[in-house]
Design a protein around this motif. Structure first.
Motif, PDB file in Angstrom:
ATOM      1  N   GLY A 102       0.784  -1.126  -0.182  1.00  0.00           N
ATOM      2  CA  GLY A 102       0.039  -0.096   0.133  1.00  0.00           C
ATOM      3  C   GLY A 102       1.046   1.042  -0.107  1.00  0.00           C
ATOM      4  O   GLY A 102       1.957   1.255  -0.303  1.00  0.00           O
ATOM      5  N   THR A 126      -3.690  -1.928  -1.957  1.00  0.00           N
ATOM      6  CA  THR A 126      -4.714  -1.134  -1.132  1.00  0.00           C
ATOM      7  C   THR A 126      -5.275  -0.190  -2.436  1.00  0.00           C
ATOM      8  O   THR A 126      -4.893  -0.170  -3.435  1.00  0.00           O
ATOM      9  CB  THR A 126      -4.171  -0.621  -0.050  1.00  0.00           C
ATOM     10  OG1 THR A 126      -3.352   0.464  -0.483  1.00  0.00           O
ATOM     11  CG2 THR A 126      -3.651  -1.504   0.719  1.00  0.00           C
ATOM     12  N   THR A 164      -6.143  -7.919  -4.072  1.00  0.00           N
ATOM     13  CA  THR A 164      -7.038  -7.209  -3.198  1.00  0.00           C
ATOM     14  C   THR A 164      -8.204  -8.176  -2.373  1.00  0.00           C
ATOM     15  O   THR A 164      -8.803  -7.465  -1.634  1.00  0.00           O
ATOM     16  CB  THR A 164      -7.650  -5.833  -3.669  1.00  0.00           C
ATOM     17  OG1 THR A 164      -8.830  -6.143  -4.645  1.00  0.00           O
ATOM     18  CG2 THR A 164      -6.442  -5.064  -4.289  1.00  0.00           C
ATOM     19  N   LEU A 167      -7.844  -8.432   1.148  1.00  0.00           N
ATOM     20  CA  LEU A 167      -7.895  -7.078   1.946  1.00  0.00           C
ATOM     21  C   LEU A 167      -9.149  -7.102   2.772  1.00  0.00           C
ATOM     22  O   LEU A 167     -10.271  -7.274   2.319  1.00  0.00           O
ATOM     23  CB  LEU A 167      -7.597  -6.108   0.931  1.00  0.00           C
ATOM     24  CG  LEU A 167      -7.325  -4.411   1.543  1.00  0.00           C
ATOM     25  CD1 LEU A 167      -5.951  -4.665   2.074  1.00  0.00           C
ATOM     26  CD2 LEU A 167      -7.682  -3.428   0.599  1.00  0.00           C
ATOM     27  N   SER A 175      -9.555   2.446   2.979  1.00  0.00           N
ATOM     28  CA  SER A 175      -8.330   2.807   1.981  1.00  0.00           C
ATOM     29  C   SER A 175      -9.102   3.331   0.894  1.00  0.00           C
ATOM     30  O   SER A 175      -8.584   4.254   0.034  1.00  0.00           O
ATOM     31  CB  SER A 175      -7.884   1.535   1.416  1.00  0.00           C
ATOM     32  OG  SER A 175      -7.172   1.624   0.474  1.00  0.00           O
TER      33      SER A 175
END
Length: 354
Positions: A102, A126, A164, A167, A175
């Motif tokens: 990120g 991210t 992702t 995530l 984010s």
């Protein structure tokens, strides 16, 4: 011919940044050709401690081109971390940097590019958007300073929505709201243009639709791809325009109090939007279209609620006693903004966000 004459367009300057984007599910597999395209032979792979497995996968993909891996990236890019990374880059005789992660990791890559001039290849995991900007940031003695230099703009960005999928929803939400903030500020920036306005509006539309869907189902590949596309567009807007009150506040809060970057943006965004948008009617109109609402600042607050993002600075550990330092930090350096910001304005805005 009948009809009214078109409204005159304002004058503008649009400086296109040299962005190379590789986008799509499975795009990580194209990393070796991106490294080869730049002629890199000794690449230092950068990541946070939490991303070592993915960084290892990327290093394995590029094979002997990977000179080593450094898993020391930290939030707000402390100068001490940069010094350690610079020493490792020199030891390995690195000719480029592969930032996997990120904003913290990409920020470290930018700091090394600023110091040594070697190119960065970014693999964002991210929705931070840092990979699309020539903006660097460093934190020293609890003060975050930023600047612009084309040398730090990543030369190639590999967007793979599959990366992702794991995530966590809460990280995805904050984010994504961080990315949204880039577009909101770009819409009222003094150096905007029709190109940036179009990208910002679409980026907001993509993220506003995708974030609730991916929080409800983190494995929704369509929502993940839409969110990553939105983050790309919003990041590109940030890279092409001047930052205003929102980013000034978040940099002061983050650098001074060591707050989490994305969460801080998520909290501050609706408050600054409510303050600025009455003085920026074109930005307000674009956001109204993108969010399908008559009240964009309220819609941004509602979106934050929907995705479970923090809404108060007190949730991040900020107290009323911290606010005077932030006010002084923001007032210390001038910045562009669609309406004047005085001490009383800042105190009221921060108290409301607290």
């Amino acid at each position: 011919m009948n009809g009214t004459a078109p409204m005159p367009l304002p004058a503008f300057v649009y400086d296109a940044l040299p962005m190379r984007v590789v986008f799509g599910n499975g795009s990580l597999d194209r990393l070796p050709e991106e490294i080869d395209r730049l002629g890199l032979r000794r690449v230092l792979v950068l990541c946070t401690p939490e991303q070592q497995n993915l960084a290892g996968q990327a290093a394995e993909l590029i094979g002997p081109r990977a000179a080593g891996t450094l898993a020391q990236a930290r939030m707000h890019v402390p100068v001490e971390t940069v010094a350690d990374a610079a020493a490792e880059a020199e030891r390995l005789d690195a000719d480029g940097y592969l930032a996997v992660g990120g904003g913290s990791t990409i920020g470290l890559g930018k700091a090394l590019a600023l110091k040594f001039g070697a190119p960065v290849v970014a693999v964002p995991t991210t929705y931070a958007g840092s990979e699309m900007t020539p903006i660097w940031g460093l934190t020293e003695n609890a003060q975050k300073r930023t600047g612009r230099d084309p040398a730090v703009l990543p030369r190639s960005v590999v967007y793979d929505p599959d990366l992702t999928l794991t995530l966590p929803p809460e990280v995805s939400a904050t984010s994504g709201l961080n990315a949204l903030a880039h577009a909101v500020e770009a819409l009222y920036a003094p150096d905007g243009s029709p190109v940036i306005a179009a990208m910002a509006e679409q980026g907001v539309r993509d993220l506003a639709a995708a974030l609730p869907a991916l929080v409800a189902d983190p494995r929704d590949r369509g929502a993940r791809a839409a969110a990553l596309q939105g983050a790309w567009l919003c990041g590109a807007c940030l890279g092409a325009t001047t930052m205003g009150l929102h980013h000034k506040l978040c940099h002061a809060l983050g650098g001074t109090l060591d707050l989490p970057h994305a969460q801080t943006h998520a909290v501050v965004l609706p408050h600054v939007a409510a303050f600025n948008l009455p003085a920026a009617p074109q930005a307000e109109a674009a956001l109204s279209r993108a969010l399908d609402t008559d009240d964009p600042s309220a819609a941004l607050a509602a979106l934050a609620d929907t995705v479970g993002a923090p809404r108060r600075l007190s949730q991040l550990g900020v107290s009323a006693a911290d606010l005077p330092r932030i006010v002084e930090a923001v007032l210390a350096n001038p910045y562009s903004n669609p309406r004047p910001v005085g001490r009383a304005d800042l105190e009221q805005l921060l108290t409301g966000a607290l």
